[in-house]
Design a protein around this motif. Structure first.
Motif, PDB file in Angstrom:
ATOM      1  N   LEU A   1       0.832  -1.202   0.000  1.00 20.71           N
ATOM      2  CA  LEU A   1       0.000   0.000   0.000  1.00 20.71           C
ATOM      3  C   LEU A   1       0.876   1.265   0.000  1.00 20.71           C
ATOM      4  CD1 LEU A   1      -2.852   1.142   0.075  1.00 20.71           C
ATOM      5  CD2 LEU A   1      -2.828   0.953   2.567  1.00 20.71           C
ATOM      6  N   LEU A   2       1.926   1.279   0.806  1.00 27.04           N
ATOM      7  CA  LEU A   2       2.832   2.431   0.790  1.00 27.04           C
ATOM      8  C   LEU A   2       3.498   2.588  -0.572  1.00 27.04           C
ATOM      9  CD1 LEU A   2       4.804   2.799   4.120  1.00 27.04           C
ATOM     10  CD2 LEU A   2       2.422   3.239   3.609  1.00 27.04           C
ATOM     11  N   ASN A   3       3.876   1.460  -1.180  1.00 22.95           N
ATOM     12  CA  ASN A   3       4.513   1.538  -2.499  1.00 22.95           C
ATOM     13  C   ASN A   3       3.574   2.126  -3.548  1.00 22.95           C
ATOM     14  OD1 ASN A   3       6.977   0.558  -1.664  1.00 22.95           O
ATOM     15  ND2 ASN A   3       6.494  -1.578  -2.157  1.00 22.95           N
ATOM     16  N   VAL A   4       2.303   1.763  -3.471  1.00 20.88           N
ATOM     17  CA  VAL A   4       1.334   2.317  -4.421  1.00 20.88           C
ATOM     18  C   VAL A   4       1.143   3.814  -4.154  1.00 20.88           C
ATOM     19  CG1 VAL A   4      -1.103   2.326  -5.077  1.00 20.88           C
ATOM     20  CG2 VAL A   4       0.125   0.152  -4.879  1.00 20.88           C
ATOM     21  N   VAL A   5       0.978   4.152  -2.891  1.00 19.39           N
ATOM     22  CA  VAL A   5       0.713   5.548  -2.537  1.00 19.39           C
ATOM     23  C   VAL A   5       1.884   6.452  -2.918  1.00 19.39           C
ATOM     24  CG1 VAL A   5       0.491   7.071  -0.545  1.00 19.39           C
ATOM     25  CG2 VAL A   5      -0.961   5.060  -0.729  1.00 19.39           C
ATOM     26  N   SER A   6       3.109   5.930  -2.766  1.00 22.21           N
ATOM     27  CA  SER A   6       4.261   6.782  -3.054  1.00 22.21           C
ATOM     28  C   SER A   6       4.689   6.733  -4.518  1.00 22.21           C
ATOM     29  CB  SER A   6       5.430   6.426  -2.134  1.00 22.21           C
ATOM     30  OG  SER A   6       5.737   5.055  -2.245  1.00 22.21           O
ATOM     31  N   GLY A   7       3.937   6.027  -5.349  1.00 16.06           N
ATOM     32  CA  GLY A   7       4.200   6.069  -6.789  1.00 16.06           C
ATOM     33  C   GLY A   7       5.227   5.049  -7.256  1.00 16.06           C
ATOM     34  N   ILE A   8       5.697   4.188  -6.331  1.00 13.86           N
ATOM     35  CA  ILE A   8       6.706   3.205  -6.722  1.00 13.86           C
ATOM     36  C   ILE A   8       6.078   2.058  -7.497  1.00 13.86           C
ATOM     37  CG2 ILE A   8       8.269   1.456  -5.749  1.00 13.86           C
ATOM     38  CD1 ILE A   8       9.049   3.622  -3.699  1.00 13.86           C
TER      39      ILE A   8
END
Ligand code: ADP
Ligand code: MG
Length: 607
Positions: free
Chosen positions: A412-419
């Motif tokens: 989820l963090l990876n998606v949110v941060s654009g990674i």
């Protein structure tokens, strides 16, 4: 410029530049005054090699990407300079069909060098547009192809290069003093670039491209800048080289030159400007001595036979020995002034200039959610990592994100941060849709993060790790952030040498330095003892209060999460199973089931 020099790191760099140039001046003066013609020739060869290696260093050393193609740019500079400086009548004999502009040209040294540098930069800009987006390994291969293509061009474009016959009649303008001036300018350029914001960012991307992107660096763009700068340096150096050799042919710009310049870089230490110069000195001296041995020498009454290939053999051996014995080169990552620093260790600057405000100038205007993710789906091949997960964080809020291993928190963090691009759903940051933006833009818009498996810029210092992400690179802000996270005593240490807890704090410092509107922390307390994690709770609160940002904190330490968070969201198998106040979540039967029912081992505190 005054502002540029104001940072202590850069002041020290200028000291190093001064020392290195002083050594070169002393050497040149000594050889010019006392040396033979032969030693003067060797000195010029060394100074030109130093220029070429510095050109390579700016790209290979600072970006960490190997290039086998840079000698092509040296060749372009050399050919261009030959065509611009050979007297027109001599030129007409060699290349009668040359275009009028070049046929009539008869430039002096400085204009020829400047034109060569500019044209090479232009060619590199065009070629680099395609190359620079490649993965590091693919790019190295492509540069090799570039070398071969340029060589074929030099050999076959006879109306311009006179093919394998080469060009002659180039004026001998490169004296020892001219070569010294060239080398001195290159030392300044290479070092100023290395310490500049772009240079720092490209070095950060060398250490960890993903972390650099996630913290706001446009990695492709900074690499492109290094590529163009280093190519134009090769062009200028090739130009001065041509003005020292009178005549040359295409064979001078192929594997042999590439190999010998790379040897100099590797032996000296590719990340060090001092190392580049030192490597050029060592290898040039060896080449010079050995090429005499190669011709056959007489020692007393013994006559040694000609030994063709001695030079290449010994240089190859030197590369292998140096890679085994000193993989980072003689200088390693040090510069000349670091040799002094051993004796006069710089006093760590105490941080805590409490008057530097870290909050963003534009106050967080939005009342509601500063970050919101709506119905995010993410699949990896068959595996559903996230399914319809939403998340919102308000300004000043601390949201805890918990769930068993593999429940999708990091994803989820990876998606949110654009990674990672999501397969469905949207992400908004400060009201703006950032779903399809690259990570460096998301970061610039105000989202910073840390990584579950620490991703520091390992071979940069603590201070550089923080400086690399800041736009204004204000030393006061850096010092303040380091003081805040108790890193001021180790500011000049390499990140890789820090103990684990300090590395975790440095990751937070680096993210805080971005002065984000939302900060995402992925397991910041992992591996910390109770004392350390209590300290972390205080630090995180302080960050929230001072930056006024929203926070998302993932951790398995439920004691920490319960103390810290305003709200908690629980994921299990890629879905949200609960969301609410710490009390509500702790009492939720689905949460108890997810934690205690299946994953007892992960619970490190009472829910
Ligand atoms: P958490 O952070 O909650 O422990 P993750 O988000 O790391 O969980 O992982 C969720 C699921 O997605 C896991 O099954 C993991 O193996 C899988 N996963 C995560 N990243 C990748 C990836 N890049 N490629 C394939 N599978 C992945
Ligand atoms: Mg994780």
């Amino acid at each position: 410029m005054r502002e540029w020099i104001s940072s202590p790191r850069r002041r020290r760099a200028m000291l190093g530049v001064g020392m290195l140039i002083a050594v070169l001046v002393a050497l040149t003066a000594a050889v010019v005054a006392l040396g033979t013609d032969l030693s003067r020739r060797t000195l010029i060869v060394f100074l030109l090699n130093a220029m070429l290696v510095l050109g390579l260093q700016v790209f290979i050393g600072d970006t960490g990407i190997v290039s086998f193609g840079h000698v092509a740019f040296m060749g372009m500079g050399a050919y261009l300079t030959a065509l611009l400086t050979i007297p027109p009548r001599v030129k007409a004999l060699q290349v009668p069909d040359l275009v009028a502009l070049l046929a009539h040209a008869h430039l002096g040294l400085i204009p020829a060098v400047v034109v060569s540098a500019l044209v090479t930069a232009l060619v590199a800009a065009v070629l680099g547009g395609g190359l620079i987006r490649m993965q590091e390994g693919a790019m190295a291969m492509a540069t090799l192809a570039l070398l071969v293509i340029a060589y074929a061009l030099f050999q076959n474009w006879e109306s311009v290069t006179r093919g394998t016959l080469g060009l002659f009649g180039i004026p001998a303008d490169t004296t020892a003093w001219v070569a010294l001036a060239g080398a001195a300018v290159f030392v300044v350029v290479a070092r100023v670039y290395k310490e500049s914001r772009a240079g720092l960012r490209v070095r950060a991307a060398r250490e960890d491209p993903l972390a650099a992107k996630a913290l706001g660096t446009n990695v492709v763009r900074v690499r492109y800048g290094a590529w163009i700068l280093s190519a134009s340096m090769m062009g200028a150096a090739g130009s001065l080289w041509a003005l020292s050799v009178l005549a040359f042919d295409p064979n001078q710009f192929f594997f042999a030159a590439t190999f010998s310049l790379l040897a100099m870089l590797v032996v000296g230490g590719k990340t060090s400007v001092t190392g580049a110069v030192l490597g050029a000195a060592v290898v040039t001296f060896l080449q010079d001595t050995l090429s005499r041995v190669e011709q056959g020498v007489r020692i007393g009454s013994i006559e040694l036979p000609r030994l063709t290939g001695t030079v290449d053999f010994v240089i190859a051996l030197l590369i292998i020995v140096s890679l085994i014995w000193r993989p980072e080169g003689v200088m390693g990552r040090r510069e000349i002034e670091d040799l002094l620093r051993r004796f006069r260790r710089s006093v760590p600057q105490k941080g805590g200039d409490q008057h530097v405000a870290l909050g963003r100038v534009e106050a967080p205007a939005n009342d509601g959610a500063v970050l919101s993710a709506e119905a995010i789906d993410k699949r990896f091949q068959g595996l559903i990592a996230l399914s319809g997960v939403s998340l919102t964080v308000a300004t000043g809020e601390i949201l805890g994100l918990i769930g068993p291993n593999g429940s999708g928190k990091t994803t989820l963090l990876n998606v949110v941060s654009g990674i990672l691009p999501p397969d469905g759903g949207r992400v908004r940051l400060g009201g703006r849709d950032v779903t399809s933006l690259p990570p460096h833009q998301v970061a610039t818009l105000g989202l910073a993060r840390t990584f579950q498996n620490i991703r520091l810029f390992s071979h940069l210092t603590v201070r550089e790790n923080v400086s690399a992400v800041i736009d204004d690179d204000d030393p006061a802000v850096v010092t303040r952030v380091l003081g805040w996270l108790q890193l001021d005593d180790v500011a000049d240490e390499e990140a890789a040498n820090l103990p684990y807890g300090a590395q975790r704090r440095l990751e937070i410092a680096r993210a805080v330095a971005l002065r984000p509107r939302v900060l995402l922390l992925d397991e910041p307390a992992a591996g910390m003892n109770e004392n350390e994690s209590d300290g972390l709770v205080r630090t995180i609160r302080q960050i929230r209060d001072e930056l006024g940002c929203g926070l998302v904190v993932i951790d398995h330490d439920l004691r920490l999460i319960m103390q810290l968070c305003d709200r908690i969201q629980v994921l299990d198998q890629g879905r949200t199973i609960a969301i609410g106040s710490p009390k509500e979540v702790a009492d939720d039967p689905a949460v108890i089931e997810a934690y205690i029912g299946r994953n007892e081992a992960e619970v490190t505190g009472p829910p």
